[in-house]
Design an enzyme around this catalytic site. Structure first.
Site, PDB file in Angstrom:
ATOM      1  N   ASP A 171      65.731  -8.803  16.206  1.00 49.14           N
ATOM      2  CA  ASP A 171      65.431  -8.667  14.791  1.00 49.14           C
ATOM      3  C   ASP A 171      64.575  -7.419  14.619  1.00 49.14           C
ATOM      4  O   ASP A 171      63.568  -7.256  15.308  1.00 49.14           O
ATOM      5  CB  ASP A 171      64.676  -9.909  14.301  1.00 49.14           C
ATOM      6  CG  ASP A 171      65.061 -10.309  12.892  1.00 49.14           C
ATOM      7  OD1 ASP A 171      65.026  -9.432  12.015  1.00 49.14           O
ATOM      8  OD2 ASP A 171      65.389 -11.490  12.683  1.00 49.14           O
ATOM      9  N   ASP A 209      66.332 -18.805   6.360  1.00 45.61           N
ATOM     10  CA  ASP A 209      65.808 -18.747   4.995  1.00 45.61           C
ATOM     11  C   ASP A 209      66.558 -19.676   4.037  1.00 45.61           C
ATOM     12  O   ASP A 209      66.246 -19.717   2.849  1.00 45.61           O
ATOM     13  CB  ASP A 209      65.936 -17.313   4.432  1.00 45.61           C
ATOM     14  CG  ASP A 209      65.105 -16.297   5.208  1.00 45.61           C
ATOM     15  OD1 ASP A 209      64.047 -16.672   5.737  1.00 45.61           O
ATOM     16  OD2 ASP A 209      65.535 -15.126   5.283  1.00 45.61           O
TER      17      ASP A 209
END
Ligand code: NOJ
Length: 577
Positions: free
Chosen positions: A106, A345
């Site tokens: 990431d 998320d």
């Protein structure tokens, strides 16, 4: 296109790949501190081998104060001690490669942590050599008190203003996310060079690419103009000035040149891009332009929002088809998209678009998987999705840990909203639903940890867990495994032309994928009632070969509750259907 009209198959390996996202905090804990770690991931890799995935995307594991669970990085070239160290990282990477998989990091470079050395130095004052690495601005002159005079009216994604006042210098800094996530100023070439050097450092270490966090927000209009006031009247919408801002394509092309050019083709780059339009997505992913391999966009997971993401509305299936269908068409000739229902998320998809009750959970989870994985693009599976993991039964706001949810709760309650109503929204849509620990087995804490988990495990782990799923050939897990295998073996899944059928039907999702002399038809029932196959589906499909379904077919002319089928026909190049 080749001369005969068939698509030329390019050999980008990631077109037939499936990505599995790991949220390290919640995956597997080996040292009993209740937080997952790198050694835990290494120990569980065979779960992923069994599933057949090609790539692992690791949410951030860098040193971080964990204000946003690692999306606030204080050192880009090390590992957060609670996750392990660089040696543990190298062991994980080697184990991933040994098993023929790839590992993508990431990359969070729209902002750093406020505890990153760059920001500490920047904060030393207006003369700091790193002052300009972030967005510092003086208070507005036309407002009396400096602390109330933010340089513009933008709100942050995590509620409250996008500016934090620094009393020492009397200036504000910009943070589109939390005050502990100051935005880097990409206008400054030194910032970009530092980011590129860091990326090369990870590639040299052997990682296979990057998932780039909110990468389409890194170019801002340097004038930082006010935006139109949003619904609640508190803040302005600055997004036109930072979503796909003026220099975004230039920055990504430069990054490609400086970091990826000349490197082996095994790499994968995926840009997470909230608010990206199809037109920009095509530019970002046109291979001839050299920006990123694919985008990760949000349109289809925003269709059931009311005033905001914590204000749930029912999904209209026609809206989902309109959105996904338009993206399929828009990237058909040039560009590439990611396919996903879940990430760290998003609430759990079976609780959101499916039915997480006892009777239909397994079926509806498999139906959703079938629809998604048969689209054109690269599918992403988020940990636990392959088990049909559900949203969590958060009893009160005390059970919630996520900064986005807690800030929203505080702001909404302050503004006079009913706390129970606000909590209802968080329960349905909060990010912690995705972050409860991975359910490995039926034991206490689901085999995730021997300690106390940082977020309680979902009580349904006694029935929903990896051990049970792997042992049951009819489980959601084996359905995902079959879908992945199908992508690896059936070129029509990877390359086939997409055609949406029944666009106005609110109950059935139907489309074809055509490649050479093969056409696949996907038929899926998004309701808990039986639905007759409508006349819009040509009759010759009714006795076509079943490739994969989620129930034993009872009646070819009726789709049972949440039923999904993939059927195949072979035909002559010049016939239709
Ligand atoms: C997007 C990430 O997916 C999310 O988890 C994070 O809070 C924001 N970017 C800020 O980094």
């Amino acid at each position: 296109m080749a001369l005969d009209g068939s698509r030329v198959e390019d050999d980008a390996w990631w077109k037939s790949a499936v990505v599995y996202q790991i949220y390290p905090r919640s995956f597997a804990d080996t040292d009993g501190d209740g937080i997952g770690d790198l050694a835990g991931i290494t120990a569980r890799l065979d779960h992923l081998v069994g599933l057949g995935v090609d790539v692992i995307w690791l949410s951030p594991v860098y040193p971080s104060p964990q204000d946003d669970n690692g999306y606030d990085i204080s050192d880009y070239r090390d590992i957060e001690p609670m996750f392990g160290d660089l040696a543990a990282f190298d062991r994980l990477l080697a184990a991933v490669h040994d098993r023929g998989m790839r590992l993508v990091m990431d990359l969070v470079v729209n902002h750093t942590s406020d505890e990153h050395a760059w920001f500490r130095e920047s904060r030393e004052g207006p003369n700091s050599p790193k002052r300009d690495w972030y967005w510092w601005r003086p208070a507005r002159k036309d407002v009396g008190r400096e602390e109330a005079a933010t340089p513009n009216n933008w709100g942050s994604f995590f509620s409250g203003p996008a500016w934090e006042f620094d009393a020492a210098s009397g200036e504000y800094y910009l943070h589109l996310f939390s005050p502990k996530q100051p935005d880097l100023n990409w206008e400054n070439p030194e910032v970009r060079q530092a980011v590129h050097a860091m990326m090369r450092w990870w590639l040299d270490r052997g990682v296979d690419g990057f998932r780039m966090d909110v990468i389409n927000l890194v170019s801002k209009d340097p004038d930082l103009p006010d935006g139109p006031l949003l619904g609640d009247g508190l803040y302005g919408d600055g997004s036109p000035h930072y979503i796909c801002g003026p220099r975004i394509h230039e920055y990504l092309r430069e990054m490609h040149r400086e970091v990826f050019a000349g490197r082996p083709e095994r790499l994968l780059t995926v840009g997470e891009m909230p608010g990206v339009t199809l037109e920009h997505a095509r530019l970002f992913t046109d291979p001839a332009r050299g920006e990123v391999d694919m985008v990760f966009q949000f349109e289809h997971v925003g269709l059931d929002f009311g005033r905001h993401r914590f204000d749930p509305r029912p999904l209209r299936l026609t809206a989902l088809k309109e959105s996904l269908g338009r993206w399929q068409a828009g990237l058909a000739e040039v560009g590439w998209n990611s396919l996903y229902w879940n990430n760290h998320d998003q609430p759990r998809i079976v609780s959101r678009f499916g039915d997480d009750g006892l009777e239909h959970r397994v079926r509806s989870a498999k139906m959703l998987a079938t629809v998604l994985h048969l689209h054109r693009g690269t599918p992403y599976i988020y940990q636990g999705e392959e088990l049909g993991m559900t949203n969590a039964p958060f009893a009160s706001v005390e059970d919630i840990r996520d900064i986005e949810a807690l800030s929203h709760y505080a702001q909404a309650v302050r503004a006079g909203e009913d706390p129970d109503e606000v909590l209802r929204g968080l329960r349905a849509r909060g990010r912690d639903n995705a972050r409860t620990p991975m359910q490995w087995d039926a034991s206490e804490h689901a085999g995730f940890t021997t300690g106390t988990p940082w977020l309680p495990v979902n009580p349904n782990h006694t029935t929903i867990n990896a051990e049970a799923a792997v042992g049951d050939p009819d489980s959601v897990y084996h359905h995902y495994r079959r879908l992945i295998a199908l992508r690896h073996t059936e070129p029509a899944v990877v390359h086939g032309d997409f055609a949406m059928l029944l666009p106005d039907d609110e109950r059935l999702y139907a489309f074809t994928r055509r490649h050479g002399d093969t056409t696949l038809l996907v038929l899926a029932n998004f309701t808990g009632e039986a639905v007759p196959v409508p006349a819009g589906i040509p009759a010759e499909w009714l006795d076509a070969d079943l490739v994969l379904g989620n129930v034993a077919p009872v009646d070819p002319e009726v789709l049972g509750p949440w039923e999904a089928r993939i059927v195949r026909r072979h035909h002559d190049h010049h016939t239709t259907g």
